[in-house]
Design a protein around this motif. Structure first.
Motif, PDB file in Angstrom:
ATOM      1  N   ASN A 128       0.801  -1.227   0.000  1.00 43.68           N
ATOM      2  CA  ASN A 128       0.000   0.000   0.000  1.00 43.68           C
ATOM      3  C   ASN A 128       0.833   1.276   0.000  1.00 43.68           C
ATOM      4  N   ALA A 129       2.150   1.147  -0.141  1.00 43.88           N
ATOM      5  CA  ALA A 129       3.009   2.335  -0.219  1.00 43.88           C
ATOM      6  C   ALA A 129       2.632   3.160  -1.449  1.00 43.88           C
ATOM      7  N   TYR A 130       2.747   4.497  -1.362  1.00 39.26           N
ATOM      8  CA  TYR A 130       2.385   5.379  -2.477  1.00 39.26           C
ATOM      9  C   TYR A 130       3.371   5.236  -3.622  1.00 39.26           C
ATOM     10  N   LYS A 171       1.537  -2.740  -5.847  1.00 39.15           N
ATOM     11  CA  LYS A 171       0.551  -2.282  -6.833  1.00 39.15           C
ATOM     12  C   LYS A 171       0.860  -0.871  -7.331  1.00 39.15           C
ATOM     13  N   ALA A 172       1.565  -0.078  -6.505  1.00 40.46           N
ATOM     14  CA  ALA A 172       1.956   1.266  -6.958  1.00 40.46           C
ATOM     15  C   ALA A 172       2.930   1.165  -8.136  1.00 40.46           C
ATOM     16  N   TYR A 173       3.825   0.160  -8.087  1.00 41.72           N
ATOM     17  CA  TYR A 173       4.766  -0.049  -9.191  1.00 41.72           C
ATOM     18  C   TYR A 173       3.984  -0.412 -10.465  1.00 41.72           C
ATOM     19  N   GLU A 174       2.976  -1.248 -10.311  1.00 35.71           N
ATOM     20  CA  GLU A 174       2.150  -1.621 -11.466  1.00 35.71           C
ATOM     21  C   GLU A 174       1.447  -0.390 -12.030  1.00 35.71           C
ATOM     22  N   ARG A 218       9.388   6.577  -8.158  1.00 39.56           N
ATOM     23  CA  ARG A 218       8.459   7.698  -7.899  1.00 39.56           C
ATOM     24  C   ARG A 218       8.120   8.389  -9.221  1.00 39.56           C
ATOM     25  N   ASP A 219       6.823   8.586  -9.456  1.00 34.35           N
ATOM     26  CA  ASP A 219       6.342   9.284 -10.652  1.00 34.35           C
ATOM     27  C   ASP A 219       6.575  10.785 -10.470  1.00 34.35           C
ATOM     28  N   ILE A 220       7.463  11.340 -11.296  1.00 36.94           N
ATOM     29  CA  ILE A 220       7.764  12.782 -11.178  1.00 36.94           C
ATOM     30  C   ILE A 220       7.330  13.536 -12.437  1.00 36.94           C
ATOM     31  N   THR A 221       6.407  12.920 -13.201  1.00 37.76           N
ATOM     32  CA  THR A 221       5.943  13.567 -14.434  1.00 37.76           C
ATOM     33  C   THR A 221       5.373  14.953 -14.148  1.00 37.76           C
ATOM     34  N   GLU A 222       4.475  15.041 -13.161  1.00 40.98           N
ATOM     35  CA  GLU A 222       3.842  16.321 -12.838  1.00 40.98           C
ATOM     36  C   GLU A 222       4.874  17.312 -12.318  1.00 40.98           C
ATOM     37  N   LEU A 223       5.839  16.785 -11.547  1.00 43.55           N
ATOM     38  CA  LEU A 223       6.890  17.656 -11.014  1.00 43.55           C
ATOM     39  C   LEU A 223       7.719  18.246 -12.150  1.00 43.55           C
ATOM     40  N   ILE A 224       8.057  17.398 -13.145  1.00 46.65           N
ATOM     41  CA  ILE A 224       8.823  17.867 -14.303  1.00 46.65           C
ATOM     42  C   ILE A 224       8.025  18.905 -15.080  1.00 46.65           C
ATOM     43  N   GLU A 225       6.718  18.618 -15.262  1.00 44.41           N
ATOM     44  CA  GLU A 225       5.864  19.561 -15.990  1.00 44.41           C
ATOM     45  C   GLU A 225       5.791  20.898 -15.265  1.00 44.41           C
ATOM     46  N   LEU A 226       5.671  20.839 -13.942  1.00 39.14           N
ATOM     47  CA  LEU A 226       5.638  22.074 -13.152  1.00 39.14           C
ATOM     48  C   LEU A 226       6.957  22.832 -13.267  1.00 39.14           C
TER      49      LEU A 226
END
Length: 466
Positions: A17-19, A36-39, A113-121
């Protein structure tokens, strides 16, 4: 035993259940567990990787790069940034877990860690910063313009008509070519056109074609992508044409632009698009081109130094600014303008004597308005009192008259007589030297009709065949 089983279950629940995504392998890079976060982040299902070795997954193309393998090889934590097939950007950190007794890696725990939004920002922040800097630069230019009061001060009918033409032309997006000698005010005319146009709230970008080294010009003009050439910024850079989008580009001294860059500029004007260096992506442009030169463009075209097709493109509207010697009625308003500006700048209350102004009126000003501006400032700074006298003007102005015979006269001549004597001597000597009013006019850089009129007034005999 039950408590141990419960602890293991609790740990598995925490991992599941980790983010952030978690990927765990053993010391030989065999996949033991993913959550499941990795998936969710990667789109890779656990049944595709569980029990498989990372070397096998990389070889099959399921994963393009394995942090677990790099951790095992380096025996230390490794962090990389990856772009997935989905377009997502992820920050991946692999950490070794050692068997302290054997000093061997028994597990590799990888955090994704998904940093897509961070990169976009971050990209948006970068773009916003560029925009802010652009507007600050424009604001600074406007403040500077207001401070210096760089307005045309003219009483010349020719100049007034020229300004009216420029203001009318500003209402359209047609390209403009401004020609004239150095110092006549081509840059000021370009600024006036921009500020009178519908683009006045957008950038006015000045590109000095003579002031940027050839090897840097292309990257300055078109910008570049990261790594486009040795020494290029890792962030890339917008070109000046791109910065000027929706505004005006002023190409000063366009006659000094190389033929290679002229060809690229022609494409920008014709296609209204460009590419940064190192990029195949086409960038649409919406700019108005104002070009200027102090050279004879037709002569450059004949000598194959300037493209005729580019000339036709930039010369949709032609504005020719006359030299100051052909509009001497502007000397007095310009002197008044520069006097007011310098007085305000230095907190002074100086002015020119009428004799000094008349002497300035007799000078040909080869450096045009720029020379007059510098001359006024120089005279202000060296003058002893609040009135700038004729003998405090620069030497090149005082040398146009015989100071011993005219200005330092014994007091029997009026000022008008002195000026007439000065003109008589200059024109008489010139006629004797050059032989005709046509040649006098050419060498003194004044119209022949003016020469003839002055000679008749001063009773200088003109040859019958003229």
């Amino acid at each position: 035993m039950d408590s141990l089983k419960k602890s293991i279950n609790d740990l598995e629940a925490i991992i599941e259940n980790a983010y952030d995504g978690l990927y765990i392998t053993d010391g030989d890079a065999n996949t033991l567990m993913i959550n499941k976060a990795y998936e969710r982040i990667t789109g890779i299902k656990r049944q595709e990787v569980l029990g498989k070795n990372m070397r096998e997954l990389v070889a099959s193309g399921a994963i393009d790069r394995s942090v677990s393998l790099e951790v095992i090889e380096k025996r230390s934590p490794v962090t990389i940034m990856q772009e997935l097939r989905s377009g997502k950007k992820v920050l991946v950190t692999g950490t070794p877990v050692f068997d302290m007794a054997k000093m061997q890696i028994k597990l590799v725990v990888t955090n994704v860690r998904d940093i897509t939004e961070l990169i976009e920002l971050k990209d948006k922040l970068h773009e916003t910063t560029l925009e802010v800097n652009r507007y600050l630069a424009e604001l600074d230019k406007i403040k500077t313009l207001q401070r210096q009061q760089t307005k045309f001060a003219t009483k010349s009918k020719k100049m007034i008509e020229l300004l009216e033409t420029a203001i009318k032309a500003s209402q359209f997006d047609s390209n403009i070519l401004i020609t004239g000698e150095s110092g006549v005010g081509k840059g000021l005319m370009a600024k006036l056109i921009h500020e009178s146009s519908g683009r006045k709230d957008s950038p006015f970008v000045i590109i000095n074609c003579a002031g940027i080294p050839e090897d840097l010009f292309e990257s300055e003009l078109f910008g570049y992508e990261p790594g486009a050439f040795s020494g290029a910024s890792v962030k890339g850079k917008k070109g000046l044409l791109e910065v000027a989008d929706k505004g005006t580009v002023f190409l000063d001294e366009i006659g000094d632009m190389s033929l290679r860059l002229q060809a690229k500029l022609l494409r920008v004007i014709e296609e209204k698009e460009m590419n940064r260096l190192g990029s195949t992506k086409t960038i649409k442009l919406n700019v108005r081109i104002i070009a200027a030169t102090n050279q004879d463009i037709n002569a450059l075209i004949e000598s194959k130094k300037f493209r005729q097709d580019l000339f036709f493109r930039v010369n949709t509207i032609s504005i020719v600014i006359p030299p100051l010697r052909e509009r001497m009625e502007d000397v007095i308003p310009l002197v008044q303008h520069f006097t007011q500006r310098i007085n305000e700048r230095y907190g002074m209350k100086k002015h020119f004597s009428s004799e000094a102004v008349q002497l300035l009126m007799s000078y040909a000003f080869p450096g045009n308005v720029r020379e007059l501006s510098n001359m006024v400032e120089q005279a202000f700074l060296i003058s002893k009192g609040e009135i700038v006298e004729a003998d405090e003007l620069p030497l090149q102005v005082r040398n146009i008259v015989d100071t011993q015979g005219l200005l330092l006269d014994d007091g029997k001549k009026t000022y008008s007589e002195i000026v007439d004597l000065m003109e008589y001597k200059v024109l008489k000597n010139a006629l004797e030297k050059y032989g005709s009013t046509h040649k006098v006019a050419k060498n003194l850089k004044i119209s022949q009709s003016t020469i003839v009129r002055k000679m008749k007034r001063l009773n200088i005999k003109i040859r019958d065949n003229e």
